[in-house]
Scaffold this motif. Structure first.
Motif, mmCIF file in Angstrom:
data_model
loop_
_atom_site.group_PDB
_atom_site.id
_atom_site.type_symbol
_atom_site.label_atom_id
_atom_site.label_comp_id
_atom_site.label_asym_id
_atom_site.label_seq_id
_atom_site.Cartn_x
_atom_site.Cartn_y
_atom_site.Cartn_z
ATOM 1 N N LYS A 2 10.503 -20.829 -51.257
ATOM 2 C CA LYS A 2 9.249 -21.120 -52.057
ATOM 3 C C LYS A 2 8.346 -21.988 -51.140
ATOM 4 O O LYS A 2 7.139 -21.715 -50.943
ATOM 5 N N TYR A 54 16.202 -21.147 -53.372
ATOM 6 C CA TYR A 54 14.975 -20.795 -53.988
ATOM 7 C C TYR A 54 13.546 -21.606 -53.638
ATOM 8 O O TYR A 54 12.667 -21.467 -53.187
ATOM 9 N N TYR A 99 12.942 -14.134 -52.230
ATOM 10 C CA TYR A 99 12.310 -14.786 -53.312
ATOM 11 C C TYR A 99 12.522 -13.914 -54.664
ATOM 12 O O TYR A 99 12.949 -14.730 -55.682
#
Length: 173
Positions: free
Chosen positions: A90, A86, A66
């Protein structure tokens, strides 16, 4: 890629394409070595940072991944592959954390659903999914779904044959 690199031995672009391919083949250490070599020369190379972040993600170092992907997107906000990964990272972190929190608070059915949802995010992330199956098995054992708990431990073991906790938990039931 090796043939191309024989001709263009100094091409970082070709090296990074090879590293990305190696990562998709599950050869994370080789891919990271290539990315690290490039990052020693150019610490802000977004392609190398992306490859390293991707390797970390698939090795179940989700938080480190991350951070790498955040750095890539700060440097190159329109980097589509990094943006896609990403978002997946997340979402995976969010669902896993929500599942852990629900479990901790005794909301077992909610934890079960959150872990199940997290398992659908990226079937190719085997190490993280092994842990998610194990977590869901733990929930199943608490809500008297022992057969499913055993199946989830078996799934965790299929994904990561070195996952000792899953063997022990399955043997316990």
């Amino acid at each position: 890629m090796d043939r191309a690199l024989q001709q263009a031995t100094s091409s970082n672009k070709l090296k990074l394409i090879k590293a990305e391919c190696l990562a998709f083949l599950g050869r994370y250490e080789e891919a990271q070595n290539i990315a690290n070599d490039i990052l020693h020369i150019d610490s802000l190379n977004v392609d190398a940072l992306y490859v390293r972040g991707m390797c970390l993600y698939y090795q179940d170092f989700i938080e480190k991944s991350y951070s790498h992907l955040q750095q890539v997107l700060k440097l190159a906000p329109d980097y589509s592959k990094a943006l896609e990964l990403y978002r997946r990272v997340k979402l995976l972190i969010t669902k896993k954390d929500e599942g852990n929190e629900a479990f901790k608070n005794g909301h077992l059915q909610e934890a079960y659903e959150l872990y199940s949802c997290a398992l659908e995010i990226d079937p190719s992330n085997v190490y993280t999914n092994a842990k998610l199956y194990f977590n869901r098995a733990t929930v199943c054992s608490k809500i008297s779904k022992l057969n499913q708990a055993i199946e989830d431990c078996t799934q965790a073991i299929k994904l990561d044959e070195n996952y000792i906790k899953a063997y022990l938990r399955r043997a316990k039931w």
